[in-house]
Design an enzyme around this catalytic site. Structure first.
Site, mmCIF file in Angstrom:
data_model
loop_
_atom_site.group_PDB
_atom_site.id
_atom_site.type_symbol
_atom_site.label_atom_id
_atom_site.label_comp_id
_atom_site.label_asym_id
_atom_site.label_seq_id
_atom_site.Cartn_x
_atom_site.Cartn_y
_atom_site.Cartn_z
ATOM 1 N N LYS A 191 -2.833 7.796 16.435
ATOM 2 C CA LYS A 191 -1.529 7.703 16.918
ATOM 3 C C LYS A 191 -1.249 8.571 18.091
ATOM 4 C CE LYS A 191 0.551 6.996 12.583
ATOM 5 N NZ LYS A 191 1.141 5.657 12.683
ATOM 6 N N GLU B 53 -2.248 3.391 18.698
ATOM 7 C CA GLU B 53 -0.961 3.396 18.702
ATOM 8 C C GLU B 53 -0.363 4.253 19.659
ATOM 9 O OE1 GLU B 53 1.108 2.360 14.305
ATOM 10 O OE2 GLU B 53 -0.539 3.797 14.078
ATOM 11 N N HIS C 205 -6.102 -1.442 6.943
ATOM 12 C CA HIS C 205 -5.959 -2.750 8.132
ATOM 13 C C HIS C 205 -7.132 -2.816 8.956
ATOM 14 C CE1 HIS C 205 -1.790 -1.903 6.994
ATOM 15 N NE2 HIS C 205 -1.606 -0.887 7.777
ATOM 16 N N ASP D 212 -4.262 5.743 5.816
ATOM 17 C CA ASP D 212 -3.193 5.188 6.502
ATOM 18 C C ASP D 212 -3.618 3.780 6.843
ATOM 19 O OD1 ASP D 212 -0.264 4.700 6.803
ATOM 20 O OD2 ASP D 212 -0.724 5.393 8.710
ATOM 21 N N HIS E 90 -0.332 -5.740 5.594
ATOM 22 C CA HIS E 90 0.785 -6.571 6.453
ATOM 23 C C HIS E 90 -0.322 -7.022 7.868
ATOM 24 C CE1 HIS E 90 1.310 -2.836 8.788
ATOM 25 N NE2 HIS E 90 1.679 -3.737 10.004
ATOM 26 N N LYS F 24 0.841 -1.225 -0.002
ATOM 27 C CA LYS F 24 0.106 -0.044 0.064
ATOM 28 C C LYS F 24 0.884 1.142 0.181
ATOM 29 C CE LYS F 24 -0.873 0.968 4.858
ATOM 30 N NZ LYS F 24 -0.525 2.292 5.124
HETATM 31 C C1 BG6 Z 1 1.370 1.075 8.659
HETATM 32 C C2 BG6 Z 1 1.078 2.408 8.518
HETATM 33 O O1 BG6 Z 1 0.613 0.588 7.483
HETATM 34 O O2 BG6 Z 1 0.920 0.285 9.638
HETATM 35 C C3 BG6 Z 1 1.660 3.150 9.896
HETATM 36 O O3 BG6 Z 1 1.478 3.300 7.536
HETATM 37 C C4 BG6 Z 1 1.394 2.334 11.412
HETATM 38 O O4 BG6 Z 1 1.488 4.394 10.078
HETATM 39 C C5 BG6 Z 1 1.628 0.717 11.043
HETATM 40 O O5 BG6 Z 1 2.125 2.784 12.420
HETATM 41 C C6 BG6 Z 1 0.828 -0.136 12.006
HETATM 42 O O6 BG6 Z 1 1.337 -1.432 12.036
HETATM 43 P P1 BG6 Z 1 1.608 -2.303 13.248
HETATM 44 O O7 BG6 Z 1 1.741 -3.467 12.674
HETATM 45 O O8 BG6 Z 1 2.657 -1.782 14.145
HETATM 46 O O9 BG6 Z 1 0.174 -2.295 13.875
#
Ligand code: BG6
Length: 510
Positions: free
Chosen positions: A361, A237, A261, A256, A199, A169
């Site tokens: 965040k 986060e 996600h 984002d 991911h 992405k």
């Molecule tokens: C990413 C975002 O795709 O995922 C980030 O661009 C974010 O901003 C991250 O911090 C969070 O991933 P995870 O695996 O740490 O929850």
């Protein structure tokens, strides 16, 4: 996603075999993704004996360096970023299969050289013309790289060999750009050759949502509007924008995190049982689910969504600056670092069950979870306990950290009077299966090598995700807020997000 049955952790990897011969070509091989995630993931696959016997890695980047320099660089980086301790002998074997090509992504000459190099690799490593291209580059290069690969014949498949492309992405910026991107790459590649990574789908606990729902008869029977009051999906986060201010300014929390996600978590939680675990069967269900989300009108956007931006505050005991003071962020920025939404799904299973989604965040705690709140019992027969006093049943799927599943239910408090209290049943992954540190990319890379696209997004999934969020983004950009910053770093987000649930007589779990 390879499904094997397990009665205990010893059997968990039964019937998983190394992938067949192939070379992985990484565009952007000198960058961050390669050193932090891709190489450690490939090392872990080698470690668990899942890499092909006939395998090679070809790095392509514009950084000028020799093949020896490249090998040396990766050797040093793996020591720093591997998730397990590095076995020198195993690394040596992998290192001998590392190749490097320096070139510009837009230059046709790079691809002619790549073609020659891949022929050499096929001869030296027995990779049999099977190539997996990983575009670990900025998304600005996707179309150029794919069209150059197409023009050089490097993505042409035959009965004998395959060619696949993984992209990361962002898949577009809104519905229109996502359609344009899909059309563009679709003119060179068949959909079956395109592997769009999210991911989150590489996380064990996310994959487990489907196992939990469709591998156990107990839960599916209550997984509907008759028993479920509402669902809360939280991705909180504690980090800020981590030096990515430039990228984040044009992105924000919805693009984002939500469109990709959070929608993956929502889909896994709410889809109908697929007819099989074939990629298309699962992805068809995801598309049906996303199509069933009731579109938000501009009025809905005002009442069903909340945006936020962090001000200064204290996170994990340390003072942190406001978003607007992060490097490469505009001093009057209107970019949201927090988003909360209420969505409804118009189908028989979910009619009338709100799904509340939030992500932000610099929140108080790092946690990703799906909390399913069940309805209260219709009437309570026990003396001295009214229905209102009872805590409802909650089933919480903890995605990260502290991965596990928790069920909260009412139990009698011992003693002569009849009173109920809330108790927990808790399952922790670590207790059962131990912890094997991983990058989250292992399954995704392996699946791509064996041609299983279940955990990758199909073009229609991506576009449907965009069609849900585009009305929100349109209203937000037409009506810039004057309220930012509206939550302190280290808090749980703006008070309007609490209000969003309070209006419905509910509250966020904290
Ligand atoms: C990413 C975002 O795709 O995922 C980030 O661009 C974010 O901003 C991250 O911090 C969070 O991933 P995870 O695996 O740490 O929850």
């Amino acid at each position: 996603m390879t499904v094997a049955t397990a009665v205990n952790s010893d059997l968990a990897t039964a019937s998983v075999h190394p992938a067949g011969p192939c070379a992985i070509v990484i565009f952007g091989a000198a960058g961050d993704l390669t050193k932090r995630l891709l190489m450690p993931a490939l090392y872990n696959l080698a470690h668990t004996n899942l890499l092909p016997k006939d395998f090679a890695i070809v790095g392509v980047a514009h950084t000028s360096m020799s093949q020896d320099d490249f090998r040396h660089k990766l050797r040093q980086e793996i020591q720093e970023f591997a998730t397990v301790s590095v076995d020198n002998q195993l690394w040596q074997q992998l290192e001998q299969r590392l190749y490097y090509l320096s070139g510009e992504f837009q230059d046709p000459n790079t691809y002619r050289q790549l073609q020659n190099l891949l022929q050499q690799v096929d001869q030296e490593c027995g990779t049999q013309n099977n190539y997996l291209y990983y575009l670990a580059t900025s998304s600005n290069f996707f179309c150029d790289i794919i069209s150059q690969l197409g023009a050089t014949g490097l993505v042409q498949e035959t009965e004998e060999y395959w060619r696949r492309v993984i992209i990361e992405k962002p898949f577009g910026h809104d519905l229109e750009s996502a359609r344009a991107l899909n059309k563009n790459i679709g003119s060179v590649l068949k959909e079956s050759q395109i592997y769009r990574i999210d991911h989150y789908l590489g996380k064990e606990t996310v994959q487990n949502i489907l196992m939990f729902r469709f591998g156990n008869s107990l839960f599916e029977s209550v997984w509907n509007r008759h028993y479920i009051d509402h669902v809360q999906i939280t991705v909180a986060e504690t980090v800020g924008v981590e030096g990515r201010g430039n990228f984040y300014e044009g992105t924000g929390a919805v693009r984002d995190m939500v469109q990709n996600h959070l929608f993956q978590l929502l889909s896994m939680t709410a889809i109908e049982p697929p007819v099989s675990f074939d990629a298309d069967a699962v992805r068809d269900e995801k598309s049906k689910l996303l199509k069933a989300i009731q579109p938000l009108t501009p009025e809905d956007v005002l009442t069903h969504t909340v945006r936020g931006q962090y001000g200064e505050g204290i996170v994990k005991g340390k003072s942190v600056p406001a978003y607007r003071f992060e490097p490469r962020v505009a001093s009057g920025s209107n970019t949201e670092t927090y988003a909360a939404l209420k969505l409804t799904i118009d189908n028989w299973r979910w009619a009338g069950v709100p799904f509340y989604l939030r992500t932000g965040k610099r929140l108080s705690k790092r946690t990703t979870e799906i909390a399913v709140q069940f309805k209260q019992v219709p009437s309570l027969v026990f003396r001295q306990t009214s229905v209102d006093q009872l805590t409802p049943n909650f089933l919480v799927l903890r995605i990260q950290p502290d991965e596990g599943i928790n069920f909260q239910f009412g139990a009698k408090i011992p003693g002569p009077t009849v009173q109920m209290g809330s108790v927990n049943m808790d399952f922790c992954y670590a207790d059962y299966f131990g912890t094997t540190p991983s990058t989250g990319y292992e399954t995704l890379l392996y699946d791509c090598m064996i041609g299983d696209a279940t955990l990758f997004q199909r073009s229609d999934n991506v576009e449907l995700g965009w069609s849900v969020v585009t009305p929100i983004l349109d209203v937000w950009s037409a009506l810039p807020t004057r309220e930012f910053p509206n939550y302190a770093a280290g808090s749980w987000g703006p008070k309007e997000a609490d209000e969003l649930l309070r209006r419905d007589g509910r509250q966020w779990r904290e």
